[in-house]
Design an enzyme around this catalytic site. Structure first.
Site, PDB file in Angstrom:
ATOM      1  CB  THR A 167      -1.036  -0.067   1.153  1.00 29.16           C
ATOM      2  OG1 THR A 167      -1.938   1.026   1.016  1.00 29.16           O
ATOM      3  CG2 THR A 167      -0.397  -0.009   2.520  1.00 29.16           C
ATOM      4  CG  ASP A 196      -6.107  -1.349  -5.992  1.00 31.70           C
ATOM      5  OD1 ASP A 196      -6.504  -1.979  -4.996  1.00 31.70           O
ATOM      6  OD2 ASP A 196      -5.093  -0.626  -5.981  1.00 31.70           O
ATOM      7  CE  LYS A 202      -1.921   0.590  -3.519  1.00 26.99           C
ATOM      8  NZ  LYS A 202      -3.325   0.751  -3.910  1.00 26.99           N
TER       9      LYS A 202
END
Ligand code: ATR
Length: 280
Positions: A61, A102, A65
């Site tokens: 995170t 994501d 990234k």
């Protein structure tokens, strides 16, 4: 015992250990999932040590990234498209593989909330607010769906143009000032900015011109009902909250490390909602 992690800086706020811990416990698997705080200057060393430390992989995170993208030996198509990695594992040849879940996290939750066929062809535009990393993932996910046009509005127009580069035949940058006109033909409106998050200013847009059939999604999940979602619900729009994306993006990593595909259940959701309410 199989070991996995979430790495970030800071990392104390991460809900990922709660999500993976819940799955490990309910599935009765012998595994662990730990939080690791690594400063940016130490991240490359951290990546190099993963195999020797016995990790099967983990989540990445903020702010790592892009560094994980640069440090992975193999990248999935999704990671390449988005230019960032949120999930690490080792492939069959022992190479460090970077993925980005994501995009599928967003679309899986959209499907769950609105129905799989909801985003059909010729049903209107998708209007995206914001053009950061989260917007890139959301647009990449939506590009896997039927040929809806995607309009990206951002305070800094050049970043919206960069996202349009993902597929110029379907994605278009528009002016923030042009939102009122753009939303008239919208099927889905998605906030990917940090506005509306606890401690941040509110997203200041009027929903007056948004047709009532248009669903409204927010990727902010703290608070769970953002001012945008509250205003949309009051006007009768279907709403998609930001928590589902967080829960669904965790599924592919867990499956890769621990060998069992977990399910996002109402029980898991309630667990995280309770935590969000007590610890903002
Ligand atoms: P992430 O990678 O998590 O999406 P980010 O790259 O910082 O985070 O992007 C945040 C988004 O919120 C951007 O689209 C940003 O707009 P800019 O590109 O113009 O910076 C948007 N944003 C943040 N604060 C904003 C504000 N006060 N008004 C309008 N947009 C804002």
């Amino acid at each position: 015992m199989i070991k996995a992690f979430v790495v970030g800086h800071p990392i104390a706020h991460s809900r990922s250990p709660m999500i993976h811990g819940h799955w490990l416990a309910t599935l009765g698997l012998d595994g662990s999932y730990q939080r690791i705080d690594v400063a940016p200057e130490d991240f490359a060393t951290f990546l190099r040590g993963l195999k020797a430390d016995g990790f099967a992989g983990g989540n990445v995170t903020l702010p790592h990234k892009e560094a994980a993208f640069a440090g992975a030996e193999v990248l999935t198509e999704a990671a390449r498209r988005i230019g960032a990695v949120n999930t690490l594992s080792f492939d069959g040849q022992g190479r460090l593989m970077g993925d980005n879940t994501d995009a599928v996290g967003f679309t899986a939750h959209l499907d769950e909330t609105l129905g799989r066929d909801w985003l059909g062809t010729d049903t209107g535009d998708v209007v995206i607010l914001g053009a950061g990393g989260a917007a890139r993932a959301v647009v990449a996910g939506l590009l896997e769906r039927p040929a809806t046009r995607i309009l990206v509005a951002n305070r800094t127009r050049s970043r919206a143009q960069a996202i349009a580069g993902l597929d110029p035949s379907r994605v278009e940058a528009i002016d923030w000032d042009g939102l009122d006109a753009a939303v008239r033909g919208a099927r889905l409106l998605v906030n990917t900015t940090s506005l509306g998050m606890t401690g941040k200013p509110q997203l200041d847009i009027a929903l007056d011109h948004v047709p009532v059939e248009c669903a409204v999604a927010d990727i902010v999940y703290s608070p769970l009902e953002t001012p945008l979602l509250a205003a949309a619900a009051a006007r009768g729009h279907r709403v998609v909250d930001g928590l589902g994306m967080l829960l669904h993006q965790a599924v592919p990593g867990f499956e890769r490390w621990f060998g069992t595909r977990p399910v996002v259940t109402p029980e898991l959701r309630a667990l995280i909602v309770a935590d969000l309410v007590t610890k903002r």
